[in-house]
Structure formats: C-alpha cells, structure tokens
Scaffold this motif. Structure first.
Motif, PDB file in Angstrom:
ATOM      1  N   SER A  31       0.624  -1.157   0.122  1.00 39.91           N
ATOM      2  CA  SER A  31       0.008  -0.084   0.094  1.00 39.91           C
ATOM      3  C   SER A  31       1.081   1.356   0.019  1.00 39.91           C
ATOM      4  O   SER A  31       2.005   1.122   0.199  1.00 39.91           O
ATOM      5  N   ASP A  32       0.253   2.420  -0.185  1.00 43.12           N
ATOM      6  CA  ASP A  32       0.960   3.587  -0.225  1.00 43.12           C
ATOM      7  C   ASP A  32       1.563   3.899   1.424  1.00 43.12           C
ATOM      8  O   ASP A  32       2.589   4.660   1.269  1.00 43.12           O
ATOM      9  N   GLU A  33       0.857   3.304   2.333  1.00 38.49           N
ATOM     10  CA  GLU A  33       1.250   3.658   3.561  1.00 38.49           C
ATOM     11  C   GLU A  33       2.199   2.836   3.859  1.00 38.49           C
ATOM     12  O   GLU A  33       2.979   2.944   4.965  1.00 38.49           O
ATOM     13  N   MET A  34       2.506   1.666   3.295  1.00 41.81           N
ATOM     14  CA  MET A  34       3.796   0.894   3.777  1.00 41.81           C
ATOM     15  C   MET A  34       5.109   1.240   3.570  1.00 41.81           C
ATOM     16  O   MET A  34       5.373   1.915   2.275  1.00 41.81           O
ATOM     17  N   GLY A  35       5.981   1.357   4.258  1.00 46.08           N
ATOM     18  CA  GLY A  35       7.248   1.917   3.849  1.00 46.08           C
ATOM     19  C   GLY A  35       8.063   0.733   2.936  1.00 46.08           C
ATOM     20  O   GLY A  35       8.125   1.267   1.435  1.00 46.08           O
ATOM     21  N   TYR A  36       8.294  -0.320   3.299  1.00 51.76           N
ATOM     22  CA  TYR A  36       8.941  -1.093   2.187  1.00 51.76           C
ATOM     23  C   TYR A  36       8.894  -2.489   2.978  1.00 51.76           C
ATOM     24  O   TYR A  36       9.148  -2.624   4.395  1.00 51.76           O
ATOM     25  N   GLY A  37       8.463  -3.786   2.411  1.00 51.21           N
ATOM     26  CA  GLY A  37       8.370  -4.907   3.022  1.00 51.21           C
ATOM     27  C   GLY A  37       7.406  -4.940   4.109  1.00 51.21           C
ATOM     28  O   GLY A  37       6.285  -4.419   4.292  1.00 51.21           O
ATOM     29  N   ALA A  38       7.812  -5.120   5.555  1.00 54.10           N
ATOM     30  CA  ALA A  38       7.147  -5.274   6.504  1.00 54.10           C
ATOM     31  C   ALA A  38       7.197  -3.799   7.597  1.00 54.10           C
ATOM     32  O   ALA A  38       7.163  -3.689   8.757  1.00 54.10           O
ATOM     33  N   LYS A  39       7.971  -2.882   6.953  1.00 52.45           N
ATOM     34  CA  LYS A  39       8.227  -1.782   7.464  1.00 52.45           C
ATOM     35  C   LYS A  39       6.952  -0.960   8.393  1.00 52.45           C
ATOM     36  O   LYS A  39       5.903  -1.023   7.328  1.00 52.45           O
ATOM     37  N   PRO A  40       6.971  -0.658   9.212  1.00 53.87           N
ATOM     38  CA  PRO A  40       5.881   0.149   9.823  1.00 53.87           C
ATOM     39  C   PRO A  40       5.332   1.438   9.227  1.00 53.87           C
ATOM     40  O   PRO A  40       6.423   1.980   8.461  1.00 53.87           O
ATOM     41  N   THR A  41       4.156   1.493   9.195  1.00 56.27           N
ATOM     42  CA  THR A  41       3.608   2.749   8.655  1.00 56.27           C
ATOM     43  C   THR A  41       4.320   4.122   9.237  1.00 56.27           C
ATOM     44  O   THR A  41       4.682   4.209  10.374  1.00 56.27           O
ATOM     45  N   GLY A  42       4.206   5.125   8.516  1.00 58.33           N
ATOM     46  CA  GLY A  42       4.504   6.438   9.203  1.00 58.33           C
ATOM     47  C   GLY A  42       5.990   6.740   9.011  1.00 58.33           C
ATOM     48  O   GLY A  42       6.570   7.808   9.726  1.00 58.33           O
ATOM     49  N   GLU A  43       6.831   5.904   8.355  1.00 62.19           N
ATOM     50  CA  GLU A  43       8.297   6.222   8.477  1.00 62.19           C
ATOM     51  C   GLU A  43       8.574   6.975   6.993  1.00 62.19           C
ATOM     52  O   GLU A  43       7.808   6.684   6.090  1.00 62.19           O
ATOM     53  N   VAL A  44       9.668   7.365   6.799  1.00 62.16           N
ATOM     54  CA  VAL A  44      10.286   7.699   5.587  1.00 62.16           C
ATOM     55  C   VAL A  44      10.549   6.627   4.811  1.00 62.16           C
ATOM     56  O   VAL A  44      11.357   5.606   5.115  1.00 62.16           O
ATOM     57  N   ASN A  45      10.268   6.469   3.459  1.00 63.49           N
ATOM     58  CA  ASN A  45      10.411   5.320   2.518  1.00 63.49           C
ATOM     59  C   ASN A  45      11.709   5.531   1.801  1.00 63.49           C
ATOM     60  O   ASN A  45      11.938   6.444   1.163  1.00 63.49           O
ATOM     61  N   PRO A  46      12.519   4.586   1.818  1.00 58.96           N
ATOM     62  CA  PRO A  46      13.902   4.658   1.277  1.00 58.96           C
ATOM     63  C   PRO A  46      13.616   4.523  -0.454  1.00 58.96           C
ATOM     64  O   PRO A  46      12.568   3.730  -0.909  1.00 58.96           O
ATOM     65  N   PRO A  47      14.213   5.072  -1.307  1.00 52.37           N
ATOM     66  CA  PRO A  47      13.852   4.724  -2.721  1.00 52.37           C
ATOM     67  C   PRO A  47      14.355   3.335  -3.081  1.00 52.37           C
ATOM     68  O   PRO A  47      15.147   2.842  -2.529  1.00 52.37           O
ATOM     69  N   VAL A  48      13.481   2.815  -3.962  1.00 51.93           N
ATOM     70  CA  VAL A  48      13.651   1.540  -4.297  1.00 51.93           C
ATOM     71  C   VAL A  48      13.890   1.473  -6.149  1.00 51.93           C
ATOM     72  O   VAL A  48      13.302   2.171  -6.790  1.00 51.93           O
ATOM     73  N   TYR A  49      15.135   0.780  -6.229  1.00 54.94           N
ATOM     74  CA  TYR A  49      15.514   0.798  -7.856  1.00 54.94           C
ATOM     75  C   TYR A  49      15.293  -0.822  -8.112  1.00 54.94           C
ATOM     76  O   TYR A  49      15.742  -1.615  -7.810  1.00 54.94           O
ATOM     77  N   VAL A  50      14.588  -0.742  -9.121  1.00 52.91           N
ATOM     78  CA  VAL A  50      13.960  -2.109  -9.967  1.00 52.91           C
ATOM     79  C   VAL A  50      14.879  -2.312 -10.972  1.00 52.91           C
ATOM     80  O   VAL A  50      15.011  -1.719 -12.072  1.00 52.91           O
ATOM     81  N   VAL A  51      15.469  -3.770 -10.993  1.00 54.62           N
ATOM     82  CA  VAL A  51      16.322  -4.000 -12.129  1.00 54.62           C
ATOM     83  C   VAL A  51      15.325  -4.819 -13.091  1.00 54.62           C
ATOM     84  O   VAL A  51      14.769  -5.654 -12.905  1.00 54.62           O
ATOM     85  N   PHE A  64      13.360   2.780 -12.077  1.00 54.13           N
ATOM     86  CA  PHE A  64      13.703   1.621 -13.085  1.00 54.13           C
ATOM     87  C   PHE A  64      15.039   1.713 -13.839  1.00 54.13           C
ATOM     88  O   PHE A  64      15.205   2.371 -14.422  1.00 54.13           O
ATOM     89  N   VAL A  65      15.765   0.635 -13.435  1.00 51.33           N
ATOM     90  CA  VAL A  65      17.038   0.547 -14.091  1.00 51.33           C
ATOM     91  C   VAL A  65      17.340  -0.609 -15.247  1.00 51.33           C
ATOM     92  O   VAL A  65      17.148  -1.747 -14.710  1.00 51.33           O
TER      93      VAL A  65
END
Length: 202
Positions: free
Chosen positions: A76-96, A112-113
């Motif tokens: 969801s838009d509220e999820m950080g990444y994986g199981a990260k709690p909501t409300g945290e700053v989301n790290p950028p994700v690079y997709v190969v 997207f790389v």
C-alpha cells in the motif's frame, strides 16, 4: 561509502519462495513461513528487523518482485517497504528490469534500471547517504549481485522450514565461489539471522 547488503529470508533447503509464485501468491505455496519471524517473532527478531530498517538508505529489487508488490493486492502507499511500519520515511527503490512499466501503481517511489545490476548499485549508492544499499529480492537479483562481486554483506534469515521446491537463492548450475566471514549470529525459535561479510580479493 555505502555497504551493499543482500538481505533475504531463506528456507533450510535454500529457497526464497515456495513453488507456484504469481500475483496474489508472491511467496509461492507455503512461502509465508519464510517470514514467520517478521510477523510472529520475538523481541530478538524484531530487533533484527528494526536495525535493518534503520540502516537502509536505498533498496534494490528485481522486476518479478516489483510486479507482485505493485499489483492491487501488493504493498500500500502507507507501507514503507516490506514489513516496515507505517509513518516512516520510505527509502528509494531501484528495480532491475529490461523495460520500465508504463503506469506503476505505487508511483515515484520506484526507479527502473534497465542497464543491469551494476548500474542499479551505483545509482542506489548515490542516494543512500552512506547508509546501506539493501538488495531484498527476489532470489535471482540477489544472486546476480553476489556473483558479480558487488555485495559487501550477505544477511540471511534462515527460517525453520523445508520448502522442497520454489525459487532458489543459489542456482543449481555452477557459479563463482564467494568467500564469507561470519560477523554476527542471532538465534531465535523462528530463524537463524546470519550476517556474513564478503571477503574481497586483494
């Protein structure tokens, strides 16, 4: 400089998913057992998870994993990444990937790389701010980064399950040898959390 950290849950027999992976079944048949330590672990498991999130500056993943998490039943838009709690700053994700999707559901969180894992690692390190670049899956991109000599750390969460089939972390065919040094081991009833530093050739 950011460490490049492969961080992934794996079964005792070396699988990072069960069989029959697909949209709505992202971890394959029986694969949720790999992440039992995340959702039902004890305080030590949670400490491992929290420390990993705190150290993460950028994330790398493969296209197959992205398609699953970008599907309607994925993150969801509220999820950080994986199981990260909501409300945290989301790290950028690079997709190969070979080609970028036209309309990703999750928007500009993802980059997207299309020119390989070396480029993905370089781009992620540029924005990680000295924190870890975490390669989180799937198994193919994790092994590709390791085999290419790009990883500094291999962090395995060995779950208490034998899946018997699925997506291998290490391919059946021959690959390059990798020297490892065990630097941390956290043992819980749900998983063995093993952190290895990759021994680089001088």
């Amino acid at each position: 400089m950011s460490d490049v950290v492969i961080d992934i849950s794996v079964s005792l027999d070396g699988y990072v998913t069960g069989p029959n992976v697909g949209l709505g079944n992202g971890l394959g048949d029986g694969g949720m057992a790999l992440h039992d330590w995340v959702f039902h672990g004890n305080d030590a498991d949670r400490a491992v998870l929290d420390a990993a999130f705190e150290a993460t500056g950028a994330v790398i993943q493969g296209r197959n994993l992205f398609d699953i998490i970008d599907a309607p039943g994925g993150w969801s838009d509220e999820m950080g990444y994986g199981a990260k709690p909501t409300g945290e700053v989301n790290p950028p994700v690079y997709v190969v990937t070979h080609s970028a999707p036209a309309n990703p559901r999750l928007g500009d969180r993802f980059h997207f790389v299309t020119d390989g894992v070396e480029s993905a690692v370089r781009q992620a390190a540029e924005v990680a701010g000295g924190k870890e670049v975490v390669v989180m899956g799937g198994g193919q991109v994790c092994h590709e980064v390791l085999a290419a000599g790009l990883a500094d750390v291999l962090r395995l969460h060995v779950a208490t399950v034998v899946l018997g089939d699925g997506t291998r972390l290490f391919p059946a065919e021959a690959g390059p040898a990798v020297g490892l040094e065990l630097v941390e081991c956290v043992s819980t009833p749900a998983a063995q959390h093993l952190t290895y530093r990759v021994v680089k050739e001088k």
